[in-house]
Design a protein around this motif. Sequence first.
Motif, short mmCIF file in Angstrom:
data_model
loop_
_atom_site.label_atom_id
_atom_site.label_comp_id
_atom_site.label_asym_id
_atom_site.label_seq_id
_atom_site.Cartn_x
_atom_site.Cartn_y
_atom_site.Cartn_z
N UNK A 125 113.93 -21.66 -84.48
CA UNK A 125 113.48 -22.27 -85.77
C UNK A 125 112.07 -22.62 -85.84
N UNK A 126 111.23 -22.40 -86.66
CA UNK A 126 109.88 -22.71 -86.57
C UNK A 126 109.33 -24.25 -86.53
N UNK A 127 110.47 -25.22 -86.86
CA UNK A 127 109.91 -26.27 -86.61
C UNK A 127 110.78 -27.46 -85.80
N UNK A 128 112.01 -27.14 -85.80
CA UNK A 128 112.79 -28.03 -85.08
C UNK A 128 113.08 -27.57 -83.56
N UNK A 149 114.35 -21.84 -94.14
CA UNK A 149 115.46 -21.13 -94.29
C UNK A 149 116.06 -20.96 -95.46
N UNK A 150 115.20 -21.07 -96.58
CA UNK A 150 115.50 -20.74 -97.79
C UNK A 150 115.70 -19.21 -98.12
N UNK A 152 123.46 -25.81 -94.98
CA UNK A 152 123.19 -26.80 -96.06
C UNK A 152 122.28 -28.04 -95.40
N UNK A 153 122.96 -28.60 -94.38
CA UNK A 153 122.46 -29.59 -93.59
C UNK A 153 120.99 -29.25 -93.22
N UNK A 154 121.04 -28.03 -92.47
CA UNK A 154 119.63 -27.72 -92.15
C UNK A 154 118.56 -27.64 -92.91
N UNK A 155 118.90 -27.17 -94.08
CA UNK A 155 118.08 -27.02 -95.53
C UNK A 155 117.53 -28.40 -95.92
N UNK A 156 118.52 -29.41 -95.93
CA UNK A 156 118.25 -30.78 -96.19
C UNK A 156 117.13 -31.59 -95.13
N UNK A 157 117.27 -31.01 -94.00
CA UNK A 157 116.63 -31.56 -92.90
C UNK A 157 115.20 -31.13 -93.20
N UNK A 158 114.96 -29.80 -93.38
CA UNK A 158 113.84 -29.17 -93.69
C UNK A 158 113.18 -29.67 -95.02
N UNK A 193 108.06 -35.56 -96.58
CA UNK A 193 107.63 -36.66 -95.72
C UNK A 193 108.52 -37.83 -95.48
N UNK A 194 109.57 -37.41 -95.44
CA UNK A 194 110.63 -38.88 -95.14
C UNK A 194 110.71 -38.71 -93.49
N UNK A 195 110.20 -37.60 -92.98
CA UNK A 195 110.09 -37.58 -91.34
C UNK A 195 108.55 -37.36 -90.82
#
Length: 346
Positions: free
Chosen positions: A25-28, A273-274, A332-338, A344-346
């Motif tokens: 994954x490019x971010x996680x 991941x979209x 779906x959870x992965x996309x919500x994390x992205x 900016x919540x993380x």
Amino acid sequence: MTVRVGILGATGAVGQRFIQLLEDHPTFELAAVTASAESAGKTYREAAKWRVDTPIPEDVAEMEVSTTEPGSVPDDVDLLFSSLPSGAAASVEPDFLEAGYVVSSNSSNDRMAEDVPLTIPEINPEHLELIDVQRDERGWDGALVKNPNCSTITMVPTLAALDRFGLEVANVSTLQAVSGAGYSGVTSMEIIDNAIPHIGGEEEKMETESRKLLGEFDGASVTLHDADVTASCNRIPTIDGHLENVFAELAEDPTPEDVREAMREQPSADLPSSPDQFIKVFGDDEPERPQPRLDRTYADGMGVVAGGVQTTSGGVKYNCLAHNTIRGAAGASLLNGELLVEDGWI
């Protein structure tokens, strides 16, 4: 930017999908995996009976599994993905939230709580702002975001596209894959040469979650969409991919091509991941599509596929399909994390 993440309940079917989707994954960056006390202290390879169709990433295979409690997860983990059973999640997730962790959860508990965002990034990203309400009301330093049920997430993107024509009623009958029940959820003797016309709690989830996802956020709360949603949920002997037959009543009278075009134009999200095109739509020259075996891996399992669009006396009928453990759960959870990172919540 690198975001360190963990998985709560990492050894189960959805937890394994998380691990598959997080590879490269490019971010996680996966930094922690948790499971039951029986699995704690083992390597992930020892603890997990791997059933996903790609090999366990070698670096994950040698990770030590921790117990599912805040003290076992490193403080520098920025985001947790939860694939816990709903009963366990209801008791465990608040501990992590009070400890300051941000949790993107696939578990069904709290999806309809008034201060918890129930989010599909392509449909209602603005609902994330409920996090401010949640923190004020609950005193958490962390944040809890939910994705909907796997059958709900298959249908709602298509309903969102139809809402431009004035969505009034949606009736759906589902044909759901056995993987939605987990590895041991349906025995072979129950499902082979059979169909089961009941899935406990599934119909209520579709009927309520759909209205919250399509509801209007006013900055403080979500008003449920006023459409009348009725579901009949059925288990069939396919492994992956939920196929759903939808009958929608609309205020306007679009043509089948109007409906297909509205679905094709439903925007995707600008997230790693979209899918490029969120909803793929088959024309009337292929009335037998979509099919689970042929279409569940569209956009690497992250998209929705529709077809069989026809007008009825009061609206339209059509079929839709999504991969239930990828788009309908871990993805779906992965996309919500992205989305949490992007906003900016993380």
